[in-house]
Design an enzyme around this catalytic site. Structure first.
Site, PDB file in Angstrom:
ATOM      1  CE  LYS A  48      -3.559  -2.161   2.867  1.00  0.00           C
ATOM      2  NZ  LYS A  48      -4.133  -2.134   4.252  1.00  0.00           N
ATOM      3  CD  GLU A 104       8.270  -0.862  -2.794  1.00  0.00           C
ATOM      4  OE1 GLU A 104       7.581  -0.009  -2.200  1.00  0.00           O
ATOM      5  OE2 GLU A 104       8.433  -2.007  -2.377  1.00  0.00           O
ATOM      6  CG  ASP A 105       6.726   2.410   0.411  1.00  0.00           C
ATOM      7  OD1 ASP A 105       7.429   1.489  -0.047  1.00  0.00           O
ATOM      8  OD2 ASP A 105       5.970   2.244   1.380  1.00  0.00           O
ATOM      9  CG  ASP A 108      14.652  -0.913   5.589  1.00  0.00           C
ATOM     10  OD1 ASP A 108      15.783  -0.477   5.824  1.00  0.00           O
ATOM     11  OD2 ASP A 108      13.911  -1.351   6.480  1.00  0.00           O
ATOM     12  CE  LYS A 136      14.187   3.550   6.433  1.00  0.00           C
ATOM     13  NZ  LYS A 136      13.543   2.722   7.482  1.00  0.00           N
ATOM     14  CG  PHE A 157       9.941   3.098  11.416  1.00  0.00           C
ATOM     15  CD1 PHE A 157      10.264   1.857  10.873  1.00  0.00           C
ATOM     16  CD2 PHE A 157       8.613   3.490  11.428  1.00  0.00           C
ATOM     17  CE1 PHE A 157       9.278   1.018  10.364  1.00  0.00           C
ATOM     18  CE2 PHE A 157       7.616   2.653  10.918  1.00  0.00           C
ATOM     19  CZ  PHE A 157       7.951   1.429  10.396  1.00  0.00           C
ATOM     20  CB  VAL A 158      10.068   7.526   7.148  1.00  0.00           C
ATOM     21  CG1 VAL A 158      11.441   8.153   7.338  1.00  0.00           C
ATOM     22  CG2 VAL A 158      10.122   6.408   6.129  1.00  0.00           C
ATOM     23  CG  ASP A 164       1.803   1.179   7.318  1.00  0.00           C
ATOM     24  OD1 ASP A 164       2.721   0.982   6.480  1.00  0.00           O
ATOM     25  OD2 ASP A 164       1.329   0.277   8.025  1.00  0.00           O
ATOM     26  NE  ARG A 170      -1.419   2.427   4.834  1.00  0.00           N
ATOM     27  CZ  ARG A 170      -0.377   1.627   4.604  1.00  0.00           C
ATOM     28  NH1 ARG A 170       0.660   2.075   3.929  1.00  0.00           N
ATOM     29  NH2 ARG A 170      -0.371   0.380   5.021  1.00  0.00           N
TER      30      ARG A 170
HETATM   31  P1  IMP Z   1      12.685  -3.961   2.478  1.00  0.00           P
HETATM   32  O1  IMP Z   1      12.176  -5.265   1.928  1.00  0.00           O
HETATM   33  O2  IMP Z   1      13.440  -4.170   3.752  1.00  0.00           O
HETATM   34  O3  IMP Z   1      13.464  -3.161   1.475  1.00  0.00           O
HETATM   35  O4  IMP Z   1      11.438  -3.148   2.925  1.00  0.00           O
HETATM   36  C1  IMP Z   1      10.658  -2.454   2.053  1.00  0.00           C
HETATM   37  C2  IMP Z   1       9.301  -2.166   2.628  1.00  0.00           C
HETATM   38  O5  IMP Z   1       9.310  -2.120   4.053  1.00  0.00           O
HETATM   39  C3  IMP Z   1       8.859  -0.804   2.181  1.00  0.00           C
HETATM   40  O6  IMP Z   1       8.201  -0.862   0.941  1.00  0.00           O
HETATM   41  C4  IMP Z   1       7.971  -0.379   3.321  1.00  0.00           C
HETATM   42  O7  IMP Z   1       6.662  -0.839   3.098  1.00  0.00           O
HETATM   43  C5  IMP Z   1       8.548  -1.050   4.543  1.00  0.00           C
HETATM   44  N1  IMP Z   1       9.436  -0.116   5.276  1.00  0.00           N
HETATM   45  C6  IMP Z   1      10.785  -0.064   5.261  1.00  0.00           C
HETATM   46  N2  IMP Z   1      11.261   0.935   6.014  1.00  0.00           N
HETATM   47  C7  IMP Z   1      10.161   1.545   6.520  1.00  0.00           C
HETATM   48  C8  IMP Z   1       9.973   2.701   7.358  1.00  0.00           C
HETATM   49  O8  IMP Z   1      10.917   3.400   7.785  1.00  0.00           O
HETATM   50  N3  IMP Z   1       8.685   3.013   7.648  1.00  0.00           N
HETATM   51  C9  IMP Z   1       7.617   2.305   7.198  1.00  0.00           C
HETATM   52  N4  IMP Z   1       7.738   1.244   6.388  1.00  0.00           N
HETATM   53  C10 IMP Z   1       9.000   0.867   6.065  1.00  0.00           C
HETATM   54 MG    MG Z   2       6.179  -1.024   0.514  1.00  0.00          MG
END
Ligand code: IMP
Ligand code: MG
Length: 182
Positions: A48, A104-105, A108, A136, A157-158, A164, A170
């Site tokens: 989302k 993507e948002d 991480d 990040k 943590f954003v 969210d 959101r």
């Molecule tokens: P990754 O698989 O670790 O790269 O995580 C990606 C997903 O984790 C993102 O698309 C977000 O939905 C969630 N996410 C990662 N960091 C944050 C954060 O700081 N706040 C909220 N959601 C996060």
């Molecule tokens: Mg996501």
């Protein structure tokens, strides 16, 4: 009181104000528009978290674009990536021979984006690129980097601007962050 309740009571602090978000998104739209000039694209909104960024970005893009939505869930209510990605909603239409841009948002650990890219690549698009509002770099656990990145941030943590914590925050128009104990 469980830790998540305390977090939900916080008022997020501003990390990136609305005007800076919008200015950077305009630049990204320019860059993407130049790179795809003359091609139609299929833009994939990763639900989302990216729905707000996605809707702002596509409205600034001077390209013909088909919108698709892909639901993935990677965290549950936890603040660290589990590395497990669950597809909660698949695309409506095939992407074979299409120019696909995944929106993507946050990247991480990179596990979610890398899972998405591998899944979509198997469907034989004409091209496949990714654009993330946030990256990040210190948290990356894969060698994946988005083709387009809005902002590189630290390990905050954003929340807000579509993003969210436990389903909340959101609707904030800016990108905020919340403090959590370690
Ligand atoms: P990754 O698989 O670790 O790269 O995580 C990606 C997903 O984790 C993102 O698309 C977000 O939905 C969630 N996410 C990662 N960091 C944050 C954060 O700081 N706040 C909220 N959601 C996060
Ligand atoms: Mg996501």
């Amino acid at each position: 009181m469980p830790m998540s309740d305390e977090i939900l009571k916080q008022k997020p602090k501003v990390l990136i104000p609305e005007v800076r978000l919008q200015a950077r998104i305009a630049e990204l739209a320019q860059e993407i528009g130049n790179d795809y000039r003359g091609h139609d694209i299929t833009a994939i909104c990763v639900l989302k978290g990216s729905f707000v960024f996605f809707s702002d970005l596509i409205r600034k893009l001077d390209l013909r674009c088909t919108c698709e939505f892909l639901g993935v869930s990677s965290y549950g209510n936890k603040m660290v990536s589990s590395g497990e990605v669950k597809v909660t909603l698949d695309l409506n239409d095939p992407i074979e021979n299409k120019h696909v841009l995944v929106i993507e948002d946050i990247v991480d650990s990179g596990l979610t984006l890398s899972y998405i890219m591998n899944t979509l690549r198997a469907r034989k698009p004409a091209s496949l690129k990714s654009c993330s509002l946030l990256l990040k770099p210190d948290a990356l656990k894969t060698d994946i980097e988005p083709d387009y990145t809005g902002f590189k941030i630290g390990n905050e943590f954003v929340v807000g601007y579509g993003i969210d914590f436990a389903g909340k925050f959101r609707g904030l128009p800016f990108l905020g962050y919340i403090e959590h104990g370690h």
